[in-house]
Design a protein around this motif. Structure first.
Motif, short mmCIF file in Angstrom:
data_model
loop_
_atom_site.label_atom_id
_atom_site.label_comp_id
_atom_site.label_asym_id
_atom_site.label_seq_id
_atom_site.Cartn_x
_atom_site.Cartn_y
_atom_site.Cartn_z
N ILE A 61 0.86 -1.18 0.00
CA ILE A 61 0.00 0.00 0.00
C ILE A 61 0.89 1.22 0.00
CG2 ILE A 61 -1.92 -1.08 1.15
CD1 ILE A 61 -0.92 0.09 3.74
N GLY A 62 0.32 2.34 -0.27
CA GLY A 62 1.10 3.57 -0.24
C GLY A 62 0.73 4.51 -1.36
N HIS A 63 0.39 3.98 -2.52
CA HIS A 63 -0.05 4.87 -3.59
C HIS A 63 -1.34 5.54 -3.17
CE1 HIS A 63 2.48 4.89 -7.06
NE2 HIS A 63 2.61 3.59 -7.07
N ARG A 90 6.48 4.73 -8.41
CA ARG A 90 7.16 4.20 -7.24
C ARG A 90 7.91 2.95 -7.62
NH1 ARG A 90 4.23 5.06 -1.56
NH2 ARG A 90 3.45 7.14 -1.96
N LEU A 99 10.10 0.40 -0.03
CA LEU A 99 9.90 1.37 -1.10
C LEU A 99 11.25 2.00 -1.39
CD1 LEU A 99 8.07 3.07 -2.88
CD2 LEU A 99 7.75 4.60 -0.99
N THR A 102 10.58 7.12 -5.03
CA THR A 102 9.37 7.67 -5.64
C THR A 102 9.82 8.70 -6.67
OG1 THR A 102 9.19 9.45 -4.04
CG2 THR A 102 7.99 7.47 -3.55
N PRO A 162 13.47 5.46 9.43
CA PRO A 162 12.87 4.71 8.31
C PRO A 162 13.83 4.66 7.14
CG PRO A 162 11.83 6.85 8.57
CD PRO A 162 12.73 6.68 9.74
N GLN A 167 13.62 10.48 -3.08
CA GLN A 167 12.48 11.28 -3.55
C GLN A 167 12.96 12.00 -4.80
OE1 GLN A 167 9.72 11.42 -1.66
NE2 GLN A 167 10.42 10.57 0.28
N HIS B 495 3.77 8.06 7.04
CA HIS B 495 4.80 9.02 6.64
C HIS B 495 4.23 9.99 5.63
CE1 HIS B 495 8.15 7.11 8.63
NE2 HIS B 495 7.72 5.95 8.23
N MET B 497 5.68 11.62 2.97
CA MET B 497 6.01 11.55 1.56
C MET B 497 5.68 10.20 0.96
SD MET B 497 6.92 14.43 0.81
CE MET B 497 7.42 14.12 -0.85
N THR B 498 5.80 9.15 1.74
CA THR B 498 5.63 7.84 1.13
C THR B 498 4.27 7.22 1.43
OG1 THR B 498 6.56 6.74 3.06
CG2 THR B 498 8.08 7.38 1.34
N CYS B 499 3.53 7.82 2.36
CA CYS B 499 2.22 7.30 2.78
C CYS B 499 2.29 5.87 3.29
CB CYS B 499 1.20 7.32 1.62
SG CYS B 499 0.85 8.97 1.08
N LEU B 500 3.46 5.44 3.69
CA LEU B 500 3.57 4.12 4.28
C LEU B 500 3.31 4.24 5.78
CD1 LEU B 500 6.74 2.90 2.46
CD2 LEU B 500 4.41 2.18 2.05
N PRO B 501 2.75 3.20 6.39
CA PRO B 501 2.48 3.31 7.83
C PRO B 501 3.77 3.43 8.64
CG PRO B 501 1.73 1.20 6.97
CD PRO B 501 2.27 1.95 5.82
N SER B 511 10.48 12.11 11.36
CA SER B 511 11.20 12.33 10.12
C SER B 511 10.40 13.15 9.13
CB SER B 511 11.50 10.97 9.49
OG SER B 511 10.28 10.35 9.18
#
Lengths: 315, 677
Positions: A61-63, A90, A99, A102, A162, A167, B495, B497-501, B511
């Motif tokens: 997930i993420g998009h 991505r 990931l 991006t 993380p 980017q 997050h 920018m990445t929309c990851l949990p 961050s």
């Protein structure tokens, strides 16, 4: 199948009835060698299926919106590129679930990204979208290479921060001069690019001047090599495809006709075009695909039909 | 499901519509009922809480704390000793084993000689949480001598001339604080023919236990046949054979039925501590009874024959075999037949059973009525609630997918059941569990993992209103909403920018600050480069200054003097190296013009920069580039002089500065980038 028929082997259904799958891509698991299938669609979730166990083994997930195309890196079967309605691309490392990068932001696409391709050597990505632009992104920069390497060894439970996802806001080349409308399909042809919009043409072009080999960031030159014309394809989201050896090109139109060009010639002006038609095939042909040897062509239509065309050897 | 009695709808609708409605009604109520049925059986097998500890279920709590007043710590020991004495007082019952002989075809020549059998009881206990392996205790209970290869007719059946072993049964029932899994009888046969090898076999703990017990009266037990003999060993003098008999199975039932036994023994390699040479898997194989030839199997394997029965000594009656622990079949639990002493106080105390009627309401119409029951059992989970208040409370809290309304009835109570539209069935735990990858990973127990810190309230004693039945009269529940007792961060953050949990271990560091991003820096540099009316030197200075300000984030006018001095400290030598002295002076002047810095600051900064120029290495660089500039501009100047008369006004340019002692700065008429090389 060898006798000319089509047989369904496996079928997967998403638990969410609202999901529409837009794209699939094949790869294999580097540890076991087993084939895996990646699929994604309107929900913006990438699902990875292991065909041997017939299960969805991973999801990403993420998009922020629907995913329009998926492509695997030709040299590294763990790197998956996904392109989305949220204006970004991505790159995922599906073995370590990280990931990696991006491609989006201030100088990236300004509207839905519709299609993408990675060249045969895995050095460049080309992407195109609703903002009429085509952008090229290099994968061989120091930061990209080091981040890809790092993604294999990163241990999330030991890390304090993380993962440092790249980017990438700035493409290495960008142009809006090829097409006047949404660009909905793009493929590499060696160092050239084939792209189409809804203007009944597939354009073969290259960035920069004819003899120029390096990519410049703010280069405004493009050289058009050839245009492949066909008729009655003015709706968008219609894809063409090349066979594995990049010798044949096929695209379908909205009336159910398929146009096939033989690219294995030295002079592009001599590319011959054949059309494939069938009285029952009248719905728009959304995608085409060739078999590995290039002798079977599959086309799929909006009326949920699948058509198989076999190449017959000439006398 | 309580008995469906009748449809008390008396409306004149078409039959098909009524049917369809009815179907819908059944379907709507079916899903929650199935869920609660499933939960019922799961809670019986692995309960998550005890009903009797709930405040509204006092009726089920049969213990009272009366004894606490008179309790003394010293009496604990007395209690235990009394209990064990009571056990010992029981008439002793014995497990009697009469050995008839030890048969081994390989020992043909030694017929008539004697082998020694030593019997052990091995007690296998359940592993407690902190122990690394299941505890095993081995106790020897006797040693007998048996004949080797006795011929038929000699010593069958009873205790005649043969060795007899009696084991009191209290060996099998005392647990001494451990949770016993099973008892195993281990027989060790050692050949005592040769005196010097007659030493006691080393007591070893056996990893593999393979034994076959054959009850000659009952041939329905599947056999595991083993090839006990290793290829290269042979029975001989000084060797030891061992066999095992498991006494109790998984459910605590005693396996040793009285009868004649032939136990297959396995050769143990003398005194060495080597256990099985071959893996049990290789040697073990399943065989079906039909194809089994009993004679063939036992021909080559050493066998210990004995007769077993349960007796009290000196009597022939057989008594009940001991049980390890009482069985607890599911039905017993479900029937809830445990008796409870009624408590005299409280509304939740058990009452005389009244009539309880359930009415199912769907779409504001009553659909079904059930038979009246005369007890307070919950229809979904068969829980005996003992009192009406408890029943209603239980229904409301544990079966929250329905709403229950209480209507007093002349003979008892009527409960209206309707679907709860506002039921929130979403996951109430840690949201990290839902997004963990691979799926299900969060629930695995494969080792410690870091989790988001949340606070869950375990025990809560709020002020409760007096229990009364009036709270069930209305539909809306205002004060009794099940409050979620989880405090702290129970949300899933992502997050930027990445929309990851955000994973639990990433929570420490924030961050997401957008301070001084790489892309902003790159973008300003690109934009400055795009200027067409600014020369290279100016662009370079602009970039350096902008990056400096973005890095330190100066926001106030009063910070500009500080910004200037910091700029000189970090970039001073670089300025001079790139020949940007004049550009910097111009920049200072502009800042002064805009009123951001005073003249004193301008003076100080230029002085600072000129002091830097005293450094000999810097001077060398400056001199070299100044020379170069002079040469190139002289050429241009001379060519200009020849062509036109008008003086081209000097465009902004940069120049080098010689040492402080030289006066004036030369002006060049053409701009040339002095920093490029």
């Amino acid at each position: 199948m060898d006798d000319g028929s089509i047989k369904i082997l496996q079928c997967y259904s998403d638990p969410d009835p609202e999901e529409n799958f837009y794209t699939v891509a094949w790869s294999y698991d580097t540890e076991t060698g087993r084939p895996i299938l990646a699929a994604a669609g309107s929900r913006g979730v990438i699902r990875i299926f292991s065909l041997a166990t017939m299960q969805c083994v991973k999801h990403f997930i993420g998009h922020g919106n629907a995913i329009n195309e998926l492509k695997f890196h030709p040299r590294d079967p763990n790197l998956l590129l996904s392109v989305s309605k949220d204006h970004a691309l991505r790159m995922w490392n599906i073995r370590t679930d990280i990931l990696v990068a991006t491609f989006g932001g201030v100088e990236a696409h300004r509207d839905e990204v519709l299609s993408t391709d990675i060249d045969v050597e895995g050095t460049c990505i080309v992407s195109c979208g609703m903002d009429h632009s085509l952008k090229i992104w290099k994968l061989t920069t120091d930061i990209m290479l080091s981040t890809i390497n790092q993604s294999y060894t990163f241990n999330p439970s030991r890390a304090v921060r993380p993962f440092p996802t790249v980017q990438q806001n700035f493409p290495d080349f960008s142009t809006r001069d090829i097409h006047r409308n949404y660009v909905d399909c793009v493929r590499w042809l060696g160092r050239f690019i084939l792209s189409k919009s809804c203007e009944n043409t597939i354009v073969c072009w290259k960035p920069g001047l004819l003899n120029q080999t390096e990519l410049k960031h703010n280069d405004t030159n493009v050289t058009i090599i050839h245009k492949f014309d066909y008729k009655e394809c003015e709706i968008w989201f219609m894809r063409f495809s090349l066979d594995y050896w990049q010798k044949v090109l096929a695209v379908g139109n909205q009336q159910g006709r398929t146009y096939v060009w033989d690219l294995d010639i030295s002079d592009p002006a001599q590319a011959r075009c054949s059309t494939l038609t069938h009285p029952k095939c009248v719905a728009p042909i959304r995608q085409t695909a060739f078999s590995r040897k290039g002798n079977i062509l599959i086309t799929v239509c909006d009326d949920a039909t699948i058509w198989r065309w076999d190449r017959v050897a000439q006398q | 499901m309580p008995q469906k009695k009748k449809d008390c709808l008396g409306v004149d609708k078409p039959v098909s519509e009524v049917q369809a409605d009815h179907e819908l009604f059944l379907q709507a109520f079916e899903k929650p009922t199935q869920i609660y049925r499933y939960l019922r059986s799961r809670n019986v097998l692995s309960p998550i809480f005890l009903q009797r500890t709930l405040y509204y279920m006092r009726g089920r709590m049969s213990r009272s704390h009366k004894n606490r007043m008179s309790f003394k710590l010293d009496c604990l020991l007395d209690k235990v000793t009394q209990k064990s004495e009571r056990q010992n007082e029981r008439p002793a019952s014995y497990l009697n084993i009469a050995f008839t002989g030890f048969h081994d075809d390989k020992l043909e020549g030694v017929c008539g000689d004697v082998a020694r059998v030593e019997t052990f009881i091995v007690k296998m206990c359940h592993k407690k949480r902190k122990e690394s392996s299941a505890p095993l205790m081995q106790v020897s209970v006797g040693t007998q001598d048996v004949n080797i290869n006795p011929s038929e007719g000699e010593g069958g059946g009873g205790c005649g001339r043969n060795a007899c072993l009696s084991i009191p049964t209290h060996n099998f029932t005392s647990s001494n604080g451990h949770q016993v899994k099973s008892y195993v009888l281990v027989f060790r046969v050692s050949l005592v023919h040769d005196q010097e090898n007659a030493g006691e076999p080393v007591v070893k703990r056996r990893r593999v236990g393979r034994s076959a017990s054959q009850d000659s009266q009952d041939s329905n037990i599947p056999l595991i046949s083993t090839n006990a003999i290793n290829g290269d060993s042979h029975g001989g003098v000084g060797s030891t054979y061992a066999g095992e008999l498991v006494m109790f199975d998984r459910h605590g039932r005693c396996l040793l039925t009285p009868g004649q036994y032939e136990l297959m023994l396995e050769l143990q390699a003398g005194e060495t501590t080597q256990l099985c040479k071959s893996s049990p898997k290789k040697n073990a194989s399943w065989e079906s009874i039909d194809t089994l030839k009993f004679d063939g199997i036992f021909n080559n394997i050493p066998v210990l024959k004995f007769t077993l029965n349960w007796n009290s000594e000196n009597s022939t009656s057989v008594i009940e075999r001991p049980r390890l622990r009482p069985l607890k079949p599911l039905d017993v639990v479900l029937a809830n037949s445990a008796s409870t002493k009624p408590k005299p106080q409280g509304v939740a105390s058990p009452e005389a059973p009244q009539l309880v009627l359930y009415q199912f309401v769907y779409n504001n119409n009553s659909r079904q009525q059930t038979e009246a029951r005369r007890d307070f059992h919950c229809p979904w989970c068969s829980l005996n609630c003992m009192a009406l208040y408890s029943l209603l409370k239980h229904l409301k809290l544990c079966h929250a997918r329905f709403t229950f309304t209480y209507v007093p009835h002349p003979k008892g109570a009527r409960i209206d059941v309707a679907l709860n539209e506002c039921y929130d069935g979403s996951y109430a735990g840690n949201p990290q569990d839902l997004v963990a990858m691979p799926a299900g990973f969060a629930f695995s127990r494969s080792g410690p993992t870091r989790r988001t810190p949340t606070t869950s309230v375990l025990v809560c004693r709020p002020k409760r209103p007096k229990p009364s039945l009036s709270e069930f009269l209305e539909q809306d529940d205002d004060f009794d909403l099940p409050r979620s007792y989880i405090l702290g961060h129970n949300r899933l953050y992502h997050h930027t920018m990445t929309c990851l949990p955000i994973q639990p271990h990433e929570l420490d560091e924030d961050s997401e600050g957008e301070h001084d991003s790489e892309w902003v820096r790159q973008k300003t540099q690109m934009m400055i480069d795009e200027f067409s009316d600014v020369n290279e030197g100016e662009k370079e200075l602009m970039k350096m200054w902008n990056l400096h300000v973005m890095k330190y984030n100066f926001v106030g006018d009063s910070q500009i003097p500080l910004a200037c001095s910091m700029f000189l400290e970090s970039h001073g030598t670089e300025l001079l190296r790139k020949s940007l002295y004049r550009n910097f002076v111009l920049h200072m002047v502009s800042l002064h013009d805009f009123g951001l810095i005073g003249t004193g600051v301008v003076y100080k900064c230029i002085l600072h920069l000129q002091n830097k120029m005293q450094d000999p290495s810097v001077q060398k660089q400056l001199a070299a580039s100044w020379e170069e500039q002079r040469r190139s501009s002289k050429k241009l100047f001379s060519s200009y002089n020849g062509s036109s008369s008008s003086f081209v006004s000097p465009v902004k340019q940069e120049s080098t500065c010689s040492s402080a002692t030289s006066n004036g700065l030369t002006e060049e008429s053409k701009s040339s980038p002095t920093k490029s090389k």
